[in-house]
Design a protein around this motif. Structure first.
Motif, PDB file in Angstrom:
ATOM      1  N   ASP A 102       0.829  -1.209   0.000  1.00  0.00           N
ATOM      2  CA  ASP A 102       0.000   0.000   0.000  1.00  0.00           C
ATOM      3  C   ASP A 102       0.864   1.260   0.000  1.00  0.00           C
ATOM      4  OD1 ASP A 102      -2.266  -1.582  -0.036  1.00  0.00           O
ATOM      5  OD2 ASP A 102      -2.753  -1.266   2.082  1.00  0.00           O
ATOM      6  N   GLN A 103       1.945   1.221   0.760  1.00  0.00           N
ATOM      7  CA  GLN A 103       2.850   2.372   0.794  1.00  0.00           C
ATOM      8  C   GLN A 103       3.502   2.584  -0.571  1.00  0.00           C
ATOM      9  OE1 GLN A 103       5.489   1.338   3.993  1.00  0.00           O
ATOM     10  NE2 GLN A 103       4.037   1.959   5.579  1.00  0.00           N
ATOM     11  N   HIS A 104       3.955   1.486  -1.165  1.00  0.00           N
ATOM     12  CA  HIS A 104       4.568   1.601  -2.491  1.00  0.00           C
ATOM     13  C   HIS A 104       3.551   2.088  -3.521  1.00  0.00           C
ATOM     14  CE1 HIS A 104       8.649   0.233  -2.019  1.00  0.00           C
ATOM     15  NE2 HIS A 104       8.240  -0.777  -1.270  1.00  0.00           N
ATOM     16  N   GLN A 105       2.346   1.583  -3.446  1.00  0.00           N
ATOM     17  CA  GLN A 105       1.324   1.975  -4.410  1.00  0.00           C
ATOM     18  C   GLN A 105       1.081   3.480  -4.349  1.00  0.00           C
ATOM     19  OE1 GLN A 105      -2.444   0.033  -3.972  1.00  0.00           O
ATOM     20  NE2 GLN A 105      -3.198   0.795  -5.925  1.00  0.00           N
ATOM     21  N   GLN A 106       1.023   4.032  -3.162  1.00  0.00           N
ATOM     22  CA  GLN A 106       0.841   5.478  -3.023  1.00  0.00           C
ATOM     23  C   GLN A 106       2.019   6.237  -3.638  1.00  0.00           C
ATOM     24  OE1 GLN A 106       0.307   6.091   1.176  1.00  0.00           O
ATOM     25  NE2 GLN A 106      -1.737   5.179   1.190  1.00  0.00           N
ATOM     26  N   GLU A 107       3.229   5.731  -3.406  1.00  0.00           N
ATOM     27  CA  GLU A 107       4.418   6.358  -3.982  1.00  0.00           C
ATOM     28  C   GLU A 107       4.384   6.295  -5.507  1.00  0.00           C
ATOM     29  OE1 GLU A 107       7.768   4.385  -2.230  1.00  0.00           O
ATOM     30  OE2 GLU A 107       7.250   5.046  -0.213  1.00  0.00           O
ATOM     31  N   TYR A 108       3.942   5.172  -6.052  1.00  0.00           N
ATOM     32  CA  TYR A 108       3.858   5.028  -7.505  1.00  0.00           C
ATOM     33  C   TYR A 108       2.903   6.050  -8.102  1.00  0.00           C
ATOM     34  CZ  TYR A 108       5.939   0.354  -6.729  1.00  0.00           C
ATOM     35  OH  TYR A 108       6.737  -0.697  -6.359  1.00  0.00           O
ATOM     36  N   GLU A 109       1.774   6.255  -7.439  1.00  0.00           N
ATOM     37  CA  GLU A 109       0.795   7.209  -7.954  1.00  0.00           C
ATOM     38  C   GLU A 109       1.358   8.634  -7.957  1.00  0.00           C
ATOM     39  OE1 GLU A 109      -2.095   6.759  -9.472  1.00  0.00           O
ATOM     40  OE2 GLU A 109      -1.853   4.596  -9.299  1.00  0.00           O
ATOM     41  N   VAL A 110       2.038   8.998  -6.895  1.00  0.00           N
ATOM     42  CA  VAL A 110       2.652  10.332  -6.825  1.00  0.00           C
ATOM     43  C   VAL A 110       3.709  10.464  -7.921  1.00  0.00           C
ATOM     44  CG1 VAL A 110       4.134  11.826  -5.415  1.00  0.00           C
ATOM     45  CG2 VAL A 110       2.163  10.674  -4.374  1.00  0.00           C
ATOM     46  N   PHE A 111       4.505   9.422  -8.086  1.00  0.00           N
ATOM     47  CA  PHE A 111       5.560   9.452  -9.097  1.00  0.00           C
ATOM     48  C   PHE A 111       4.967   9.534 -10.505  1.00  0.00           C
ATOM     49  CE2 PHE A 111       9.108   7.180 -11.417  1.00  0.00           C
ATOM     50  CZ  PHE A 111       9.955   8.271 -11.414  1.00  0.00           C
ATOM     51  N   ALA A 112       3.904   8.810 -10.742  1.00  0.00           N
ATOM     52  CA  ALA A 112       3.244   8.866 -12.054  1.00  0.00           C
ATOM     53  C   ALA A 112       2.760  10.286 -12.350  1.00  0.00           C
ATOM     54  CB  ALA A 112       2.084   7.878 -12.111  1.00  0.00           C
ATOM     55  N   GLN A 113       2.218  10.955 -11.358  1.00  0.00           N
ATOM     56  CA  GLN A 113       1.784  12.342 -11.542  1.00  0.00           C
ATOM     57  C   GLN A 113       2.964  13.239 -11.885  1.00  0.00           C
ATOM     58  OE1 GLN A 113      -0.290  13.393  -7.948  1.00  0.00           O
ATOM     59  NE2 GLN A 113      -2.146  12.303  -8.535  1.00  0.00           N
ATOM     60  N   GLU A 114       4.081  13.010 -11.209  1.00  0.00           N
ATOM     61  CA  GLU A 114       5.275  13.813 -11.488  1.00  0.00           C
ATOM     62  C   GLU A 114       5.751  13.583 -12.923  1.00  0.00           C
ATOM     63  OE1 GLU A 114       8.140  12.749  -8.499  1.00  0.00           O
ATOM     64  OE2 GLU A 114       6.920  13.600  -6.884  1.00  0.00           O
ATOM     65  N   LEU A 115       5.707  12.338 -13.359  1.00  0.00           N
ATOM     66  CA  LEU A 115       6.105  12.032 -14.730  1.00  0.00           C
ATOM     67  C   LEU A 115       5.173  12.700 -15.739  1.00  0.00           C
ATOM     68  CD1 LEU A 115       7.027   8.268 -14.304  1.00  0.00           C
ATOM     69  CD2 LEU A 115       8.610  10.132 -14.875  1.00  0.00           C
ATOM     70  N   GLU A 116       3.874  12.679 -15.447  1.00  0.00           N
ATOM     71  CA  GLU A 116       2.914  13.353 -16.333  1.00  0.00           C
ATOM     72  C   GLU A 116       3.207  14.846 -16.422  1.00  0.00           C
ATOM     73  OE1 GLU A 116      -0.884  12.249 -14.725  1.00  0.00           O
ATOM     74  OE2 GLU A 116      -1.134  10.654 -16.218  1.00  0.00           O
ATOM     75  N   GLN A 117       3.479  15.449 -15.297  1.00  0.00           N
ATOM     76  CA  GLN A 117       3.776  16.883 -15.276  1.00  0.00           C
ATOM     77  C   GLN A 117       5.050  17.205 -16.053  1.00  0.00           C
ATOM     78  OE1 GLN A 117       3.775  17.792 -11.099  1.00  0.00           O
ATOM     79  NE2 GLN A 117       1.539  17.760 -10.959  1.00  0.00           N
ATOM     80  N   ALA A 118       5.951  16.223 -16.130  1.00  0.00           N
ATOM     81  CA  ALA A 118       7.188  16.406 -16.890  1.00  0.00           C
ATOM     82  C   ALA A 118       6.995  16.062 -18.368  1.00  0.00           C
ATOM     83  CB  ALA A 118       8.289  15.533 -16.292  1.00  0.00           C
ATOM     84  N   GLY A 119       5.756  15.720 -18.733  1.00  0.00           N
ATOM     85  CA  GLY A 119       5.469  15.415 -20.125  1.00  0.00           C
ATOM     86  C   GLY A 119       5.805  13.997 -20.541  1.00  0.00           C
ATOM     87  N   LYS A 120       6.014  13.128 -19.599  1.00  0.00           N
ATOM     88  CA  LYS A 120       6.393  11.737 -19.880  1.00  0.00           C
ATOM     89  C   LYS A 120       5.190  10.821 -19.671  1.00  0.00           C
ATOM     90  CE  LYS A 120      10.568  12.735 -20.905  1.00  0.00           C
ATOM     91  NZ  LYS A 120      11.003  12.604 -22.283  1.00  0.00           N
ATOM     92  N   GLN A 121       4.239  10.904 -20.599  1.00  0.00           N
ATOM     93  CA  GLN A 121       2.975  10.183 -20.480  1.00  0.00           C
ATOM     94  C   GLN A 121       3.166   8.666 -20.509  1.00  0.00           C
ATOM     95  OE1 GLN A 121       0.596  12.095 -19.610  1.00  0.00           O
ATOM     96  NE2 GLN A 121       1.652  13.964 -20.170  1.00  0.00           N
ATOM     97  N   GLU A 122       4.027   8.187 -21.405  1.00  0.00           N
ATOM     98  CA  GLU A 122       4.227   6.747 -21.522  1.00  0.00           C
ATOM     99  C   GLU A 122       4.835   6.172 -20.242  1.00  0.00           C
ATOM    100  OE1 GLU A 122       6.449   3.469 -24.362  1.00  0.00           O
ATOM    101  OE2 GLU A 122       6.251   5.530 -25.073  1.00  0.00           O
ATOM    102  N   ALA A 123       5.825   6.847 -19.715  1.00  0.00           N
ATOM    103  CA  ALA A 123       6.439   6.393 -18.463  1.00  0.00           C
ATOM    104  C   ALA A 123       5.423   6.423 -17.328  1.00  0.00           C
ATOM    105  CB  ALA A 123       7.655   7.250 -18.122  1.00  0.00           C
ATOM    106  N   ALA A 124       4.614   7.466 -17.279  1.00  0.00           N
ATOM    107  CA  ALA A 124       3.587   7.584 -16.241  1.00  0.00           C
ATOM    108  C   ALA A 124       2.595   6.440 -16.347  1.00  0.00           C
ATOM    109  CB  ALA A 124       2.861   8.923 -16.363  1.00  0.00           C
ATOM    110  N   ALA A 125       2.211   6.087 -17.571  1.00  0.00           N
ATOM    111  CA  ALA A 125       1.265   4.983 -17.762  1.00  0.00           C
ATOM    112  C   ALA A 125       1.858   3.665 -17.282  1.00  0.00           C
ATOM    113  CB  ALA A 125       0.876   4.885 -19.233  1.00  0.00           C
ATOM    114  N   GLU A 126       3.141   3.465 -17.515  1.00  0.00           N
ATOM    115  CA  GLU A 126       3.788   2.232 -17.065  1.00  0.00           C
ATOM    116  C   GLU A 126       3.848   2.161 -15.536  1.00  0.00           C
ATOM    117  OE1 GLU A 126       4.490  -0.371 -18.785  1.00  0.00           O
ATOM    118  OE2 GLU A 126       4.074   0.518 -20.735  1.00  0.00           O
TER     119      GLU A 126
END
Length: 67
Positions: free
Chosen positions: A19-43
């Protein structure tokens, strides 16, 4: 404490850890999206979903111990 109780405790710990990792993944995915890295965020989001699925399996395993 018997082996089944130890197993339950171990699996509960893994769920909490997941659960802790899952929350971290979601935050990281948002950061990747904000950086314009949609494919990485989706992964990373796919990894988050797999982690949730793993926790669901652990929850069912715990339930089966009580049956």
């Amino acid at each position: 404490m018997d082996s089944l109780e130890k197993a339950r405790i171990r699996m509960e710990h893994w769920i909490e850890h997941n659960d802790q990792h899952q929350q971290e993944y979601e935050v990281f995915a948002q950061e990747l999206e904000q950086a314009g890295k949609q494919e990485a965020a989706a992964e990373v989001r796919a990894l988050s979903q797999l982690t949730a699925k793993g926790s669901d399996h652990l929850r069912r395993a715990i339930q089966s111990l009580q049956a």
